[in-house]
Scaffold this motif. Sequence first.
Motif, PDB file in Angstrom:
ATOM      1  N   VAL A  35       9.298   2.009   6.007  1.00  0.00           N
ATOM      2  CA  VAL A  35       8.601   2.842   5.238  1.00  0.00           C
ATOM      3  C   VAL A  35       8.981   4.068   5.097  1.00  0.00           C
ATOM      4  O   VAL A  35       9.291   4.754   3.942  1.00  0.00           O
ATOM      5  CB  VAL A  35       7.166   2.439   4.884  1.00  0.00           C
ATOM      6  N   ALA A  40      -0.180   1.035   3.106  1.00  0.00           N
ATOM      7  CA  ALA A  40      -0.757   1.261   1.752  1.00  0.00           C
ATOM      8  C   ALA A  40      -1.573   2.458   1.595  1.00  0.00           C
ATOM      9  O   ALA A  40      -1.613   3.045   0.302  1.00  0.00           O
ATOM     10  CB  ALA A  40      -0.907  -0.316   1.030  1.00  0.00           C
ATOM     11  N   ILE A  62       3.275   2.169  -1.906  1.00  0.00           N
ATOM     12  CA  ILE A  62       3.517   0.692  -1.416  1.00  0.00           C
ATOM     13  C   ILE A  62       2.783  -0.310  -2.260  1.00  0.00           C
ATOM     14  O   ILE A  62       1.515  -0.213  -2.770  1.00  0.00           O
ATOM     15  CB  ILE A  62       3.111   0.749  -0.034  1.00  0.00           C
TER      16      ILE A  62
END
Length: 309
Positions: free
Chosen positions: A20, A55, A61
Amino acid sequence: MLLSIISPVYRAEALLTQLVERIVSAVSPICDEFEIILVDDASPDHSWQHIEKLAGIHPQIKGIKLSRNFGQHYAITAGLDHAAGEWIVVMDCDLQDRPEEIPNLYRKALEGFDVVQARRENRQDGFLKKLSSKLFYRTLAWLTGSEQDETIANFGIYHRRVIAEVVKMRESIRYFPTMIKWVGFRQAAIPVVHAENGERLSAYNLRRLFNLALDIMLAYSDKPIRLTVKLGMLVSLAGFVFALYTLYRYWHGDIIVAGYASLIISIWLLTGFLLITLGMVGLYVGKTFEGVKDRPIYIVAQVLKINKA
């Protein structure tokens, strides 16, 4: 929403944070709005908990959790169904597909291409994996009658109009690269750096690779049936010639007692051929049966919506 990055997740809890962060770093300079769709394919580790945690940190996300393990290409389909971007990137979660290549793919797409795929010129895989991949793609090319490149997999960037056509294809057997090739549009490929596998074992063992190859063969090619018909014609022709030869010998008095060996050989050959034919037809009928059930391609157990800042 300009850009959607989709990654199917399986046994990747140790890699998700790095994945990420590298995606955010790579994509932020080229667009202000983007989403990262992480599809947990019922991973047996704690990947979903990591997705939930990430998230809460990264508002871009979106997490999707499937109800069970459906397979990589079904997880990709789930991500495509939920993607909102004008451009969609599909990449693996093991960091062999480097997020730093996304800007290069995007710039190439802006030259007027609807599809830009990543060509892994120097694959960082073991000998057996590269060999099995080469054999798989060459066999697939022969069966489907279309060119297949073993250096190209899922990693690439795709325009919304391409993905819109792909998601219309709701057949039960999914293989993303072949579906992309089938829909057409203007396509290109650029060389990318292929990284070594991260701290993650491949989800594809020999059995799963064989099943995948068999499914693709049955879904995208009728050549096995055609070959079976040709083989049947060849066996029939050989049998007819053998029958004429036997009659000729009989009329000339060369045969007094029917040969045991020729009878047994004929029975075994024809029985084996019939079993192969019935088995091949049965496989196609079985896949057709699966398709007419009209079951959902995948089932979503939970969705994490994007957290708006």
